[in-house]
Design an enzyme around this catalytic site. Structure first.
Site, short mmCIF file in Angstrom:
data_model
loop_
_atom_site.label_atom_id
_atom_site.label_comp_id
_atom_site.label_asym_id
_atom_site.label_seq_id
_atom_site.Cartn_x
_atom_site.Cartn_y
_atom_site.Cartn_z
N ASP A 93 0.80 -1.22 0.00
CA ASP A 93 0.00 0.00 0.00
C ASP A 93 0.84 1.28 0.00
O ASP A 93 1.93 1.33 0.58
CB ASP A 93 -0.90 -0.01 1.24
CG ASP A 93 -2.01 1.02 1.17
OD1 ASP A 93 -2.62 1.16 0.08
OD2 ASP A 93 -2.28 1.67 2.18
N HIS A 94 0.30 2.32 -0.63
CA HIS A 94 0.88 3.66 -0.64
C HIS A 94 2.37 3.64 -0.99
O HIS A 94 3.20 4.21 -0.29
CB HIS A 94 0.66 4.37 0.70
CG HIS A 94 -0.66 5.09 0.77
ND1 HIS A 94 -0.94 6.19 0.00
CD2 HIS A 94 -1.77 4.85 1.51
CE1 HIS A 94 -2.17 6.60 0.26
NE2 HIS A 94 -2.70 5.79 1.17
N ASP B 138 1.32 5.36 -5.35
CA ASP B 138 0.82 6.68 -4.96
C ASP B 138 1.68 7.80 -5.56
O ASP B 138 2.74 8.13 -5.05
CB ASP B 138 0.80 6.80 -3.45
CG ASP B 138 0.11 8.07 -2.96
OD1 ASP B 138 -0.32 8.87 -3.81
OD2 ASP B 138 0.01 8.25 -1.73
N GLU C 239 -4.22 6.76 -6.90
CA GLU C 239 -5.03 7.78 -6.24
C GLU C 239 -5.06 9.05 -7.07
O GLU C 239 -4.04 9.47 -7.63
CB GLU C 239 -4.44 8.09 -4.85
CG GLU C 239 -5.24 9.12 -4.05
CD GLU C 239 -4.67 9.33 -2.66
OE1 GLU C 239 -4.57 10.50 -2.23
OE2 GLU C 239 -4.32 8.33 -1.99
N HIS D 147 -6.74 10.48 6.19
CA HIS D 147 -5.92 9.50 6.89
C HIS D 147 -5.73 9.91 8.36
O HIS D 147 -5.75 11.08 8.70
CB HIS D 147 -4.54 9.38 6.25
CG HIS D 147 -4.56 8.81 4.87
ND1 HIS D 147 -4.42 9.58 3.75
CD2 HIS D 147 -4.70 7.53 4.43
CE1 HIS D 147 -4.47 8.81 2.67
NE2 HIS D 147 -4.64 7.57 3.07
N HIS E 234 -9.89 5.65 1.09
CA HIS E 234 -8.81 5.69 2.07
C HIS E 234 -9.28 6.51 3.28
O HIS E 234 -10.21 7.29 3.20
CB HIS E 234 -7.57 6.35 1.47
CG HIS E 234 -6.87 5.49 0.47
ND1 HIS E 234 -5.54 5.65 0.15
CD2 HIS E 234 -7.29 4.46 -0.30
CE1 HIS E 234 -5.18 4.77 -0.76
NE2 HIS E 234 -6.24 4.03 -1.06
N ASN F 199 -10.22 1.03 3.03
CA ASN F 199 -8.96 0.91 3.76
C ASN F 199 -9.11 1.37 5.21
O ASN F 199 -9.61 2.47 5.47
CB ASN F 199 -7.88 1.76 3.09
CG ASN F 199 -7.40 1.18 1.78
OD1 ASN F 199 -7.99 0.25 1.23
ND2 ASN F 199 -6.31 1.73 1.27
N THR G 126 -5.98 3.22 11.19
CA THR G 126 -5.93 3.91 12.49
C THR G 126 -6.86 3.27 13.51
O THR G 126 -6.53 3.22 14.70
CB THR G 126 -6.25 5.40 12.30
OG1 THR G 126 -5.31 5.97 11.39
CG2 THR G 126 -6.18 6.14 13.62
#
Length: 281
Positions: free
Chosen positions: A84-85, A106, A136, A183, A211, A233, A236
């Site tokens: 991811d990312h 990303d 994204e 995020h 996200h 996604n 946190t």
């Protein structure tokens, strides 16, 4: 069940009109909690390892991906492994050898033309190696300590016409869109733009990804999935659950030194959170 591809899980969810959740893995306990929660919910799940998590592990992708894959292979539900990312092309190129079926590349912070060029190159690499690619467009704020974007800040929302052109130009398999989430939110009061979600769903031919879903309330998430978001996604929320459990245990026994005594309840708390989100979606 089996270690399966992210593309398979996303396609099945899209066909069923449901969502599939992708949870961030930072430690072995995260992977164990996620698969246990998925088993309890009887739902498939995606384990995702971010570039930031790789940096946390000394820049080495191999150990944490091997641990996540081993846990996935023992799960009683279908599990996919997602990188991811990713901003580093070098890290992107490691994905095939470490068992990932998909990558989120990303380039969203680059100007549009540069984002298209970089993402097109990433898509070509991924498709040559049998990987499913997410990217994204727009900016989902809050990453790496950045503040959430205001509703009218430049790039704070994904434009449907631009999104359609972007997907056609890059060849990506899924698109993460900016529709009001952020995020690293520790509260769940993000307000999504559901009219924009509907417009994006009409304009874009590939599955849409949300996200920053930890900051979105249950009713908002349900509505977003009904409106056309497929991959959701979550990171946190797991860390909030784990940290809360650790704090409670340590505050009750200041002399405690055995990490198993606080990591077990942390893992259990994350598992319960996973079960909640998967049942919700």
């Amino acid at each position: 069940m089996a270690l399966v591809s992210t593309g398979k899980l996303v396609a099945e969810a899209a066909a069923a009109g449901t969502g599939v959740a992708a949870f961030n893995v930072i430690t072995l306990e995260h992977a164990e909690a996620i698969t246990a929660g998925a088993a309890a919910a009887g739902r498939p799940v995606i384990l995702q390892i971010s570039e930031n998590a790789v940096k946390f592990h000394g820049g080495r992708l191999g150990p944490i991906s091997a641990a996540a894959r081993a846990v996935a292979e023992l799960a009683s539900v279908d599990v996919a492994l997602h990188l991811d990312h990713v901003e580093s092309v070098a890290l992107l190129h490691q994905a095939p050898e470490h068992g990932f079926s998909s990558v989120m590349f990303d380039a969203s912070t680059l100007p549009y033309a540069e984002n298209v060029a970089a993402t097109r190159a990433a898509a070509e690499f991924c498709h040559e190696h049998g990987l499913w690619l997410e990217s994204e467009l727009g900016t989902v704020g809050g990453k790496d300590g950045a503040p959430p974007l205001g509703a009218h800040a430049p790039g704070a929302r994904t434009d449907p016409a631009e999104a359609a052109a972007y997907v056609a130009e890059t060849g990506v398999d899924a698109l993460a869109v900016a529709v009001g989430s952020s995020h690293a939110m520790t509260s769940r009061d993000a307000a999504l733009d559901h009219d924009l979600i509907a417009a994006l769903r009409q304009a874009v031919t590939v599955p849409l990804v949300l996200h920053g879903s930890s900051g979105v309330g249950d009713a908002e998430l349900r509505r977003a999935v009904t409106g056309g978001l497929v991959k959701v996604n979550i990171g946190t929320a797991l860390n909030i659950a784990a940290t809360g459990a650790v704090r409670e245990v340590l505050s009750g026994d200041p002399k405690l030194v055995d990490p198993r005594k606080y990591l077990r309840p942390a893992r259990d708390a994350m598992s319960a959170t996973v079960r909640h989100f998967l049942t919700l979606l």
